[in-house]
Design a protein around this motif. Sequence first.
Motif, PDB file in Angstrom:
ATOM      1  N   GLN A   9      28.380  50.274  22.624  1.00 39.11           N
ATOM      2  CA  GLN A   9      27.137  49.942  21.694  1.00 39.11           C
ATOM      3  C   GLN A   9      27.543  48.420  21.320  1.00 39.11           C
ATOM      4  OE1 GLN A   9      26.526  52.753  18.770  1.00 39.11           O
ATOM      5  NE2 GLN A   9      25.297  53.950  20.104  1.00 39.11           N
ATOM      6  N   ARG A  15      27.985  62.032  25.013  1.00 39.26           N
ATOM      7  CA  ARG A  15      28.191  60.683  25.242  1.00 39.26           C
ATOM      8  C   ARG A  15      27.987  60.459  26.627  1.00 39.26           C
ATOM      9  NH1 ARG A  15      31.220  62.527  21.753  1.00 39.26           N
ATOM     10  NH2 ARG A  15      32.952  62.720  23.026  1.00 39.26           N
ATOM     11  N   LEU A  24      25.901  57.512  27.391  1.00 43.14           N
ATOM     12  CA  LEU A  24      26.168  56.462  26.594  1.00 43.14           C
ATOM     13  C   LEU A  24      27.606  55.826  27.271  1.00 43.14           C
ATOM     14  CD1 LEU A  24      26.068  54.744  24.123  1.00 43.14           C
ATOM     15  CD2 LEU A  24      27.525  56.340  22.929  1.00 43.14           C
TER      16      LEU A  24
END
Length: 327
Positions: free
Chosen positions: A131, A227, A230
């Motif tokens: 991120q 995750r 991600l």
Amino acid sequence: MQSVITSHGIKLSYQDRGDKAAPVIILIMGLGAQMTVWPDELYFGLVDKGFRVIRFDNRDVGQSSQLDEFGDPSLVKSWLSTRFPSRLKVPYLLEDMAGDVLALMSSLKIKKAHLVGASMGGMIGQIIAAQHKKRVLSLTSIMSSSSSPKISSTNMSVFLKLAKRPQPSAREAVIQYHMKMNRLIGSPKYPAKEQELRAQAKKNIERGYNPGGFKRQLAAITASGDRRKLAQKIKVPTLVIHGSADPVIPLSAGIETAKHIPKTKLKVVYGLGHDFPVPLMPKLAKWITKHALKSQEKSQKRAQEKSQEKLQKKALQKAKKKQAQAN
């Protein structure tokens, strides 16, 4: 130890060693573990290899903020939520703990760093790398996972044996609990001596022991979910290190993590459990150093290429402008 206060009022206690102008490595520790669980042999070993190395206590552990006002989440409900989808109300998530790392970096005026995370710390490092790409030079994920926590016969056995954590007032019981825990999660090939286990337990208690903080961190892990999608967004060079005998997060989780993160190299350590045996620290320091330096070189090369492209673009624009004026 030094400390900073984040914009959210979280105190983070940290240790900062090495040349301030050197590349930065930030060590992110795992569930319920203080920064001193990073062995000095690894910490100062990395400093000796030319890095500025920072280790710190996560929120709710050690000498950082203890968020006791949020109470003690149920460990049973936390673990059940990994199998049965539910809206588990928790004080904070792993994303908030990732924000703590970024806040620490900003307070110390660190633009970019190599992240090294162990267990829960690896999960936090994955979130930051995915991120906040511009803040990360490389990622090393040790004994960690990219998926939701999975219950197996092995880790459930460990969990049940460690479920009841003694209160801080029962000092000897707390010491015995820590010694028992480290025996259960330790490396079969590198067993620690009893005096070493006791010394580490006493050190942890003297710095700060809070069973409620462990529960809140565990709740954060379970509520933060999977995750894997991600992880696919992580673009920085990544090194995954996992033990073949890890009783908490199995080797399969490390292999899966390496599979989902692009540009990943996997190192499997035979006989390593869920701990940091001192005899292995020179090897880990060597691997992390090699990975970080190689990543640093790639980053510098990309920066030089971008700078060259800008210069070429600027020269081209200048030539076009000169030609237009001539016409």
